[in-house]
Structure formats: structure tokens, C-alpha cells
Design a protein around this motif. Sequence first.
Motif, short mmCIF file in Angstrom:
data_model
loop_
_atom_site.label_atom_id
_atom_site.label_comp_id
_atom_site.label_asym_id
_atom_site.label_seq_id
_atom_site.Cartn_x
_atom_site.Cartn_y
_atom_site.Cartn_z
N PRO A 51 -18.22 -1.10 53.87
CA PRO A 51 -18.89 0.04 52.93
C PRO A 51 -19.03 0.91 54.68
O PRO A 51 -18.98 0.69 55.33
CB PRO A 51 -20.50 -0.31 53.35
N PHE B 41 -19.44 -2.35 59.01
CA PHE B 41 -20.10 -0.86 57.98
C PHE B 41 -19.14 0.35 59.17
O PHE B 41 -19.15 0.48 60.20
CB PHE B 41 -21.14 -0.38 58.43
N LYS C 212 -20.99 9.97 51.13
CA LYS C 212 -20.37 8.31 50.26
C LYS C 212 -19.20 8.36 49.03
O LYS C 212 -18.71 7.69 49.21
CB LYS C 212 -20.64 6.98 50.33
N SER D 142 -17.85 5.23 48.53
CA SER D 142 -17.86 4.12 48.60
C SER D 142 -19.60 3.54 47.80
O SER D 142 -20.14 3.77 47.44
CB SER D 142 -18.60 4.19 49.99
N GLU D 143 -19.56 1.57 47.56
CA GLU D 143 -20.87 0.99 47.55
C GLU D 143 -21.30 0.92 48.21
O GLU D 143 -21.30 -0.33 48.80
CB GLU D 143 -19.87 0.32 46.73
N ASN D 144 -22.10 1.69 49.04
CA ASN D 144 -23.42 1.40 50.13
C ASN D 144 -24.48 2.13 49.37
O ASN D 144 -24.57 3.15 48.93
CB ASN D 144 -22.99 1.25 51.54
N LYS D 145 -25.62 2.36 50.03
CA LYS D 145 -26.66 3.01 49.97
C LYS D 145 -27.07 3.62 50.97
O LYS D 145 -28.69 4.24 50.39
CB LYS D 145 -28.58 1.84 49.50
#
Length: 178
Positions: free
Chosen positions: A137, A39, A61, A85-88
Motif C-alpha cells: 500500500p 507501507f 493515492k 493504491s488500495e489503501n485508506k
Amino acid sequence: MIVCAGRNETFPFAHPIGVGLIESSINLTRMCLFDKPDFLLFIGSAGSYGEHKIFDIVESKRASNIELGFLTQSAYTPLDNVLESENKFARNDTIVNSSNYISTNEKLCKEFLEYGVGIENMEFFSILSVAKEFEIPVAGIFVVTNYTNENAHEDFIKNHKEAMTKLTNYLIEKNIIK
């Protein structure tokens, strides 16, 4: 892995990668080739297009590479100029615009807000670009040091030290660093 720009914006807990789009992309690519992180968290300062106040903390993000020429319709690009970005991790949908130039035209910069772009940071678009290539991510946490106006540089210098302290304290409060 926590990364930051470098030069006068360094932290003992972050890896400096260079200032601007080119230095940061070259150095971050080199780091990812030799020791790919799970990450990436980029931390640094930002200029506000008017929506965020001095010393606000902004998580994101999403990044763009939109030059002022786009706003004046005197330039175009065939490239993707917004990445996400594909993150939470990041809790804010503010788009961070990146350029090798610091914007100083307050009136023109207000137009960025119409596109959902709230702040500018010189490196974040390249961070997202490298992270996308390596399927990492990524998120960014920024502290606003100035507005994008004719006083941008002076305000950045005046507010930088306190802003870095506020950013570090925020990271401690969020248990990102100890």
C-alpha cells in the motif's frame, strides 16, 4: 517507510530514492527487494495545474504518467497510464501526474484538470508502479511549490525551503512523524 526524492529534497526522517521516474524506480525496487516495507509514504513537492494554491498540502493515492503529447493528440501509449493504491490513508482523490519533465505551458496544462489530474511530481507514478509490483500500500503527501507555467523553476526555487517546512509541520500535526 517514508521516502522522498533526494538531492535538494531530503528529510532526516525519509529515505531518498532519486529524482525522476527512472532513478526513483530503480532505487525503490532495490530497497523493496532487500527490506520490503509494509507501507510506503512518498513525500515531496509538486507543481499545480491551477486548482491548488502555493503551499497547499495534497494527499493522494493516485498517479498518472500522461505526457503533453497526449493532450495535443500527438502521442499515445499502449500502457496503463493511471494507477491507484488500495489503501485508506490518502484523503484526496487528486491524481498526481509524473514525467521526467517539468511542465511550463500553462494553457496546455489546464487540460490536465479535465482528466482529474491536479498536480505534478516527477516521481510518484514510479512509486505507485513499484508498490503495485510488490503489493505494498502506498500514499503520497505533497506540498505545492509552483504553478506549471513559464515561472515554474524560479517559483520552485523561491518557495522550496518554506514548502519543506510546511510539509514537515503537516506530518507532525498528523502524527506521522514526531
